[in-house]
Write a protein that holds these residues in place. Structure first.
Motif, PDB file in Angstrom:
ATOM      1  N   ARG A   1       0.852  -1.185   0.000  1.00  0.00           N
ATOM      2  CA  ARG A   1       0.000   0.000   0.000  1.00  0.00           C
ATOM      3  C   ARG A   1       0.888   1.235   0.000  1.00  0.00           C
TER       4      ARG A   1
ATOM      5  N   GLY B   1       1.554   5.469  -0.446  1.00  0.00           N
ATOM      6  CA  GLY B   1       1.078   6.837  -0.323  1.00  0.00           C
ATOM      7  C   GLY B   1       1.787   7.689  -1.353  1.00  0.00           C
TER       8      GLY B   1
ATOM      9  N   GLU C   1      -2.948   3.799  -1.812  1.00  0.00           N
ATOM     10  CA  GLU C   1      -3.839   3.856  -0.651  1.00  0.00           C
ATOM     11  C   GLU C   1      -4.286   5.280  -0.341  1.00  0.00           C
ATOM     12  N   GLN C   2      -3.364   6.241  -0.488  1.00  0.00           N
ATOM     13  CA  GLN C   2      -3.670   7.620  -0.119  1.00  0.00           C
ATOM     14  C   GLN C   2      -2.838   8.574  -0.968  1.00  0.00           C
TER      15      GLN C   2
ATOM     16  N   VAL D   1      -9.170  10.397  -8.370  1.00  0.00           N
ATOM     17  CA  VAL D   1      -8.814   9.766  -7.103  1.00  0.00           C
ATOM     18  C   VAL D   1     -10.066   9.827  -6.225  1.00  0.00           C
TER      19      VAL D   1
ATOM     20  N   ASP E   1     -12.218   9.655  -0.604  1.00  0.00           N
ATOM     21  CA  ASP E   1     -11.707   9.159   0.679  1.00  0.00           C
ATOM     22  C   ASP E   1     -10.226   8.808   0.614  1.00  0.00           C
ATOM     23  N   ARG E   2      -9.621   8.941  -0.560  1.00  0.00           N
ATOM     24  CA  ARG E   2      -8.198   8.610  -0.717  1.00  0.00           C
ATOM     25  C   ARG E   2      -7.331   9.822  -1.057  1.00  0.00           C
ATOM     26  N   ILE E   3      -7.908  11.015  -1.001  1.00  0.00           N
ATOM     27  CA  ILE E   3      -7.147  12.228  -1.295  1.00  0.00           C
ATOM     28  C   ILE E   3      -7.384  13.237  -0.175  1.00  0.00           C
ATOM     29  N   SER E   4      -6.303  13.860   0.278  1.00  0.00           N
ATOM     30  CA  SER E   4      -6.427  14.827   1.365  1.00  0.00           C
ATOM     31  C   SER E   4      -5.274  15.817   1.309  1.00  0.00           C
TER      32      SER E   4
ATOM     33  N   ASP F   1      -2.315  11.554   6.978  1.00  0.00           N
ATOM     34  CA  ASP F   1      -3.120  10.483   6.382  1.00  0.00           C
ATOM     35  C   ASP F   1      -2.234   9.402   5.760  1.00  0.00           C
TER      36      ASP F   1
ATOM     37  N   ASN G   1      -0.923   6.161   8.842  1.00  0.00           N
ATOM     38  CA  ASN G   1      -1.681   5.019   8.338  1.00  0.00           C
ATOM     39  C   ASN G   1      -0.804   3.767   8.397  1.00  0.00           C
TER      40      ASN G   1
END
Length: 108
Positions: free
Chosen positions: A6, A8, A41-42, A56, A59-62, A67, A71
């Motif tokens: 996973r 990021g 994952e993010q 994207v 819930d997977r972009i911030s 995050d 994680n």
């Protein structure tokens, strides 16, 4: 196949978008070559409201590096932002959390 790696991704400019696109479009091939699936994952960006060439899920972009760094499912991050700051500070935070990093070489 075994448990997925996973990932990021920090930054969704030209390079970050390309990385996310390739990992999505070539997931089966990359997974076979790696011996396990590679999953984004993010994604962390400066502005989540900006239009992106690669979709994207919300819930997977911030905008929060935590995050990725907080994680436990994420074992590696691709640092794809330019300039010294905030890239330097972000890199230090990820390394302190023992997240493996992939940082591309600067273009000459």
């Amino acid at each position: 196949m075994s448990k997925p790696v996973r990932v990021g991704v920090v930054g969704m400019g030209t390079v970050g978008s390309g990385v996310v696109r390739v990992l999505g479009q070539s997931a089966d091939h990359i997974g076979r070559q790696a011996g396990r699936p590679i999953v984004v994952e993010q994604v962390v960006v400066r502005d989540t409201g900006k239009a992106r060439s690669v979709p994207v899920p919300g819930d997977r972009i911030s905008t929060a590096l935590a995050d990725i760094s907080e994680n436990p499912a994420i074992s590696v991050a691709a640092m794809l932002v330019g300039g010294l700051e905030p890239a330097r500070s972000m890199t230090i935070e990820l390394l302190r959390k023992e997240i493996g990093l992939q940082i591309p070489a600067a273009a000459s």
